[in-house]
Motif scaffolding. Sequence first.
Motif, PDB file in Angstrom:
ATOM      1  N   ARG A 223       0.834  -1.208   0.000  1.00 35.68           N
ATOM      2  CA  ARG A 223       0.000   0.000   0.000  1.00 35.68           C
ATOM      3  C   ARG A 223       0.868   1.257   0.000  1.00 35.68           C
ATOM      4  O   ARG A 223       0.627   2.200  -0.761  1.00 35.68           O
ATOM      5  CB  ARG A 223      -0.921  -0.001   1.230  1.00 35.68           C
ATOM      6  N   LEU A 355      -7.084  -0.115  -7.641  1.00 37.53           N
ATOM      7  CA  LEU A 355      -7.310   1.339  -7.659  1.00 37.53           C
ATOM      8  C   LEU A 355      -8.257   1.740  -8.788  1.00 37.53           C
ATOM      9  O   LEU A 355      -8.188   1.229  -9.875  1.00 37.53           O
ATOM     10  CB  LEU A 355      -5.978   2.082  -7.811  1.00 37.53           C
TER      11      LEU A 355
ATOM     12  N   THR B   3     -14.849   0.350  -0.303  1.00 33.96           N
ATOM     13  CA  THR B   3     -14.412   0.948  -1.567  1.00 33.96           C
ATOM     14  C   THR B   3     -14.872   2.399  -1.648  1.00 33.96           C
ATOM     15  O   THR B   3     -15.778   2.825  -0.930  1.00 33.96           O
ATOM     16  CB  THR B   3     -14.994   0.191  -2.772  1.00 33.96           C
ATOM     17  N   LYS B   4     -14.227   3.112  -2.556  1.00 32.15           N
ATOM     18  CA  LYS B   4     -14.610   4.502  -2.834  1.00 32.15           C
ATOM     19  C   LYS B   4     -16.085   4.588  -3.204  1.00 32.15           C
ATOM     20  O   LYS B   4     -16.802   5.482  -2.769  1.00 32.15           O
ATOM     21  CB  LYS B   4     -13.803   5.023  -4.045  1.00 32.15           C
ATOM     22  N   PHE B 229      -6.025   6.494  -1.560  1.00 30.36           N
ATOM     23  CA  PHE B 229      -6.790   5.292  -1.891  1.00 30.36           C
ATOM     24  C   PHE B 229      -5.869   4.065  -1.894  1.00 30.36           C
ATOM     25  O   PHE B 229      -6.259   2.986  -1.454  1.00 30.36           O
ATOM     26  CB  PHE B 229      -7.512   5.454  -3.233  1.00 30.36           C
ATOM     27  N   ALA B 234     -11.096   5.008   1.889  1.00 28.65           N
ATOM     28  CA  ALA B 234     -12.230   4.888   0.980  1.00 28.65           C
ATOM     29  C   ALA B 234     -12.814   6.261   0.661  1.00 28.65           C
ATOM     30  O   ALA B 234     -13.819   6.379  -0.031  1.00 28.65           O
ATOM     31  CB  ALA B 234     -13.297   3.981   1.585  1.00 28.65           C
ATOM     32  N   ARG B 352      -3.878   7.010 -11.587  1.00 31.11           N
ATOM     33  CA  ARG B 352      -4.276   5.607 -11.551  1.00 31.11           C
ATOM     34  C   ARG B 352      -3.833   4.900 -12.842  1.00 31.11           C
ATOM     35  O   ARG B 352      -3.314   3.797 -12.811  1.00 31.11           O
ATOM     36  CB  ARG B 352      -5.799   5.510 -11.392  1.00 31.11           C
TER      37      ARG B 352
END
Lengths: 355, 355
Positions: A223, A355, B3-4, B229, B234, B352
């Motif tokens: 992470r 992600l 999660t987001k 993230f 989250a 990302r």
Amino acid sequence: MWTKKEVAKRLQIEWPIIQAGMAGGTTTPELVAAVSQAGGLGTLGAAYMGAEQIRTAFGAFRKQTDKPFGVNLFIPEPFDPDQPVSEAVRQAMNDVRKSLQLPPDPAVNRYTESFEEQITVVLEEKVPVFSFTFGMLDQKWIRALKQQGATVIGTATTVREAAALEESGVDMLTAQGSEAGGHRGSFLPDSPSNLIGTMALVPQVVDRVRIPVIAAGGIMDGRGIAAAFALGAAGVQLGTAFLTCVESGAHPLHKKAVREASDESVVLTRAFSGKPARGVTNAFISLLEPMEQELPTYPVQNGLTRDIRAAAAKQQNKEYLSLWAGQAASLSQDVSAAELLHRLVEEAEEVRRRL
Amino acid sequence: MWTKKEVAKRLQIEWPIIQAGMAGGTTTPELVAAVSQAGGLGTLGAAYMGAEQIRTAFGAFRKQTDKPFGVNLFIPEPFDPDQPVSEAVRQAMNDVRKSLQLPPDPAVNRYTESFEEQITVVLEEKVPVFSFTFGMLDQKWIRALKQQGATVIGTATTVREAAALEESGVDMLTAQGSEAGGHRGSFLPDSPSNLIGTMALVPQVVDRVRIPVIAAGGIMDGRGIAAAFALGAAGVQLGTAFLTCVESGAHPLHKKAVREASDESVVLTRAFSGKPARGVTNAFISLLEPMEQELPTYPVQNGLTRDIRAAAAKQQNKEYLSLWAGQAASLSQDVSAAELLHRLVEEAEEVRRRL
């Protein structure tokens, strides 16, 4: 922007994961070799080692692998060996000595090793990567190292330090966030604040310099590695995570203290060396905390606590050992260095995917 | 792991990006509405507002959007309004007053607003999200808020505080790293260290609790959001990044100071309120720094500096304003809140993709 791949290629390693050059016996040739053999960059923390000791460690390392590795040294700074020690500090330290059956007021023969002798061995042995902390490296050494193809890496704790290091000609720099264990690498004076968290430090440094930035401080698992790359780092450096590995030479009580640490139990102290450093709190830190301002500077306090740390190590007494650790120490694992590296790479890839 | 998407769904917003509920006039209804309208969660920092002022702000907000929003309050703590103020502190503050043409030794009528009155309005107005800082929320309020479907969010600066908040029944928690601007949310005593960097705090909190964790501290752009993230958060909360937006009510000199700040110029101080808070250093902080230990506690010092801050704001003198800012203040932008949110989402997606 520099990519992970470019940094790995430049360092001739598989993963841009660097094991920090922790001084004081942690970075055995076995640890350094295991990290390099597994595809990362092992680093010998040679700051407290004499020239011949360093040469011997190189030999031991090279018997185990032909992969590249690094060496880390402390840049020397002027100091007054005869600076007065306050009576309160002297008394507190002598009380500790008494409890460890040590004689009071030891004579200190030597505060530091010779940097010139240390770096001369580094050059003679053609070490592939040279990293340093506590300051700027003299131009003559930078030139000599680069001439023989070594990669030179400085350590910055602020944007200003990063800019100064880039200007000096280093190839890369480590941005050491405030979470990092062990000594703070800060070296520029007149800083209102040099305890910048990794999350804030890395992107600001990346925006300021053109050389690759290696993130350090609080990174313990996949992470943290994925987060560091998100912030713009092109490499990561982990100290605490490798300190608890099987091959690490850290005292067993040090490893245990790190594994059992909480986020809150890791504090900044000048007690052991005179220079701010982060570790698990214990009796020695608590004892000297009220006189923190009066403590001698580095390396004088470091010399003055040497007998105490050595006796504590022998007597299995963690209360007087320096238990260096970063703020995410609780995430450390009891595994081999190869297994750790393997997990780091796998986890970082998993994080990337989710992600 | 949360999660987001789940957090966004729970908060009924598009992106799990929360504008921090900064107290003291920064979070105008215009700023809060702009953030919520753009798909994030705007938060009214209502800690220093009286009940009717809060109700008026809600009305102004609701005229601009029907999206959900949050309110942030400070948990009250016992304090002694008659605590002695050292002569050195009194003299230093009166010197400042003189330079601002203020009379010495002002009487302070009120140190804090009534929390009971504040939260009663929050309940009456059926605010969708309630967040708090500086402590634990009473069970009766947690129950009442949950009963009407509000999401309750606490603030933790250590793993221990996170565990205590989860135990108390909050729905989510904000993990505030040491990089964060403004007041530290710390509330549990006997902590050897509660300045944990975001990089170290977030994964340790995520491993400890089962509720969603919102990362805060040093997050200013898409890089920070993607990093948070990666660490397991989250949701993210940004204060400083929204402070410099066009709709923010922060003093123009405050916005300017934040945009021109360096990583090193942002320091921790008790000078303005008696409670540790992070901001751009100025004459007032430097003046009181040597007496930091003697300063009255919160909210007494906050009351005692009110006339100074108000006069400094009027006289366009940034040296005596509280210039709250996080450690990555230099990454702030002069844009509308909608544009900022748009950029944050785009950048995080770009990061990302390149990981």
